[in-house]
Design a protein around this motif. Structure first.
Motif, PDB file in Angstrom:
ATOM      1  N   GLY A  83      -9.187   8.162  -5.675  1.00 56.96           N
ATOM      2  CA  GLY A  83      -8.844   7.324  -4.526  1.00 56.96           C
ATOM      3  C   GLY A  83      -9.844   7.445  -3.400  1.00 56.96           C
ATOM      4  O   GLY A  83     -11.011   7.808  -3.630  1.00 56.96           O
TER       5      GLY A  83
ATOM      6  N   GLU B 215       2.122   8.580  -7.606  1.00 55.10           N
ATOM      7  CA  GLU B 215       2.475   9.958  -7.972  1.00 55.10           C
ATOM      8  C   GLU B 215       3.548   9.958  -9.065  1.00 55.10           C
ATOM      9  O   GLU B 215       3.522  10.779  -9.974  1.00 55.10           O
ATOM     10  CB  GLU B 215       2.979  10.723  -6.744  1.00 55.10           C
TER      11      GLU B 215
ATOM     12  N   THR C  76      -5.591   4.349  -2.576  1.00 57.38           N
ATOM     13  CA  THR C  76      -4.855   5.302  -1.740  1.00 57.38           C
ATOM     14  C   THR C  76      -5.618   6.632  -1.819  1.00 57.38           C
ATOM     15  O   THR C  76      -6.678   6.684  -2.449  1.00 57.38           O
ATOM     16  CB  THR C  76      -3.414   5.492  -2.221  1.00 57.38           C
TER      17      THR C  76
ATOM     18  N   GLY D  54       1.123   3.761  -3.095  1.00 58.43           N
ATOM     19  CA  GLY D  54       0.692   5.146  -2.889  1.00 58.43           C
ATOM     20  C   GLY D  54       1.742   6.131  -3.339  1.00 58.43           C
ATOM     21  O   GLY D  54       1.429   7.137  -3.984  1.00 58.43           O
TER      22      GLY D  54
ATOM     23  N   ALA E 257       0.829  -1.208   0.000  1.00 56.74           N
ATOM     24  CA  ALA E 257       0.000   0.000   0.000  1.00 56.74           C
ATOM     25  C   ALA E 257       0.862   1.255   0.000  1.00 56.74           C
ATOM     26  O   ALA E 257       0.598   2.201  -0.762  1.00 56.74           O
ATOM     27  CB  ALA E 257      -0.915  -0.012   1.225  1.00 56.74           C
TER      28      ALA E 257
ATOM     29  N   THR F 126      -6.417  -1.792  -4.405  1.00 58.85           N
ATOM     30  CA  THR F 126      -5.569  -1.011  -3.495  1.00 58.85           C
ATOM     31  C   THR F 126      -5.883   0.479  -3.652  1.00 58.85           C
ATOM     32  O   THR F 126      -5.323   1.133  -4.513  1.00 58.85           O
ATOM     33  CB  THR F 126      -4.072  -1.256  -3.791  1.00 58.85           C
TER      34      THR F 126
ATOM     35  N   THR G 176      -4.023   1.666 -13.041  1.00 59.32           N
ATOM     36  CA  THR G 176      -4.105   2.655 -11.975  1.00 59.32           C
ATOM     37  C   THR G 176      -5.042   3.775 -12.432  1.00 59.32           C
ATOM     38  O   THR G 176      -4.888   4.286 -13.532  1.00 59.32           O
ATOM     39  CB  THR G 176      -2.715   3.242 -11.670  1.00 59.32           C
TER      40      THR G 176
END
Lengths: 166, 277
Positions: free
Chosen positions: B140, B48, B165, B44, B40, B163, B136
């Motif tokens: 979130g 970015e 974030t 996370g 995680a 998952t 992705t």
């Protein structure tokens, strides 16, 4: 300095892999650019650097995937170690030996990666041969291009400098 | 000097590293089902990086296209070529806008048809490993996403959130080898489970007496507590029968996963029919 270069190469390969995967996700002809970088580093820097590069790259790749953290790391560290050891024992400066090493590295990686998952009873891989062969060919092609580019770059820069002087 | 000694003990290092990996793997295999903390946190942080890489590569592609266009213009009649190039660029932009509008129109129609609370999300990256089919998205937990929410597209079911974030989430595609969904054959209502094979889908646990034909549409049954009932999964492509029972039913996914740009995340989960009191 070399360690920094290896870290940057792994980060770039991961970024490119995640970007390319958007295009390749529907097909079977996937590339593993991170594996290409690990084999390249192992052949140019030896088994210890190749092993650590493989371990780091595999662990990060595992953490970013939805699999077990460590399986990719173990597979890539073994591949990095073996490729580096072969690179130290044999002359692998010609295209053909490098091609064979990239093909073999992909096969060993696939065997370890899939084998561990199957051994632990976590996943099954029914008839994976087509995907492994296409990935091996793709990885070998990208690896050979990377070697050619990295080896011709200093000469090109030198020739350009000489031209400017003249 | 000490560092040199360590580097010379290659065999010990290799064994140590291998044992380290095995310990790491063992620790995860025996833990309860859930997302590991390391995964995680790493995901996370790297989301970015993926967002930045996606933007940078888009910028580089645009710069490269501009450069190529400039080279072509230089070799031909300047005024006429400039006009043609401008018109071509405008046409491309219009086409891109039209395509984008069509995508959004499809999502809006799906949103109104589905009558489910949803949030639209753009895809910002693919999976980090070719062995896992994940994407992705740019929404979130800050947008209401949480694990096990269904992700859909106008063509059909895409997958589920695994998952989340704060500002991004990883989605497991339905074609992933670890993915599965409760399914039923739309025409005969025969129930089964659609299981990912890495590139396509396989329909399992279908009764040998069930009425199943090639070309039948397969939709979600809603019994898994993740995917709402009635959304298209795909179409039966081929099937084999062995000793009365179906041995292999191959399903072609309705969604073209390679051309996905935007998706809808369903913010509520249907009640699982197999749940106890």
């Amino acid at each position: 300095m070399r360690a920094l270069g290896v870290l940057i190469a792994i980060a770039l390969a991961l970024a490119l892999q995640t970007t390319l995967a958007r295009v390749l996700v529907g097909g079977t002809a996937a590339l593993d650019l991170v594996l290409v970088v690990v084999v390249y580093v192992a052949l140019t820097s030896g088994p210890v650097t190749g092993m650590f590069a493989g371990s780091l790259a595999g662990l990060v790749q595992d953490a970013l995937s939805s699999g077990i953290i460590g399986i990719g790391g173990l597979a890539k560290s073994v591949v990095g170690f073996l490729a580096g050891a072969i690179g130290q024992q044999f002359i692998v400066t010609a295209a053909l030996p490098r091609l064979v090493i990239f093909l073999a590295a992909t096969a060993v990686h696939a065997a370890l990666f899939m084998g561990l998952y199957v051994l632990l009873g976590l996943r099954s891989f029914p008839s994976p041969w087509a995907a492994i062969v296409s990935q091996a060919l793709g990885n070998a092609a990208v690896g050979l291009i990377a070697f050619t580019l990295m080896e011709s770059l200093p000469g090109m820069v030198e020739r350009r400098r000489m031209k400017r002087r003249l | 000097m000490a560092l040199l000694d360590i580097r010379q003990r290659t065999g010990y290092l290799f064994i140590g590293l291998t044992i380290g990996h095995i310990v790491l793997i063992s620790a995860q295999v025996t833990t309860e089902r859930g997302v590991p903390v390391l995964e995680a946190v790493a995901f996370g942080m790297f989301a970015e990086v993926q967002r930045a890489a996606s933007t940078a590569i888009g910028g580089m592609q645009a710069s490269w296209s501009d450069y190529v266009a400039l080279q072509e213009v230089r070799h031909e009649n300047e005024r006429l070529r400039t006009e043609v190039a401008q018109l071509q660029v405008r046409l491309q932009q219009e086409r891109a806008l039209a395509q984008h509008a069509r995508t959004l129109e499809g999502l809006l129609k799906l949103r109104s048809d589905a009558e489910l609370p949803t949030v639209a999300a753009a895809i910002i990256a693919g999976g980090a490993s070719p062995d896992f089919r994940t994407i992705t998205v740019d929404k979130g937990t800050a947008d209401g996403l949480r694990a096990d929410l269904a992700v859909i597209a106008p063509a059909g079911v895409v997958g589920r959130v695994i998952t989340p974030t704060a500002r991004a989430a990883k989605v497991q595609l339905l074609i992933d080898r670890n993915a599965a969904a409760g399914a039923l054959v739309e025409r005969s209502r025969a129930q089964g489970v659609a299981v990912g094979t890495g590139g396509a889908l396989r329909l399992e646990y279908i009764s040998g007496a069930a009425d199943v034909q090639v070309g039948d549409a397969v939709v979600t049954s809603g019994i898994d507590g993740i995917y709402p009932k009635g959304f298209v999964i795909g179409q039966i492509e081929s099937m084999q029968r062995g000793q009365g029972a179906f041995s292999a039913i191959r399903v072609r996914p309705a969604v073209d996963f390679s051309s996905l740009e935007a998706v809808l995340v369903v913010l509520t989960q249907p009640p699982a029919l197999d749940e106890g009191p």
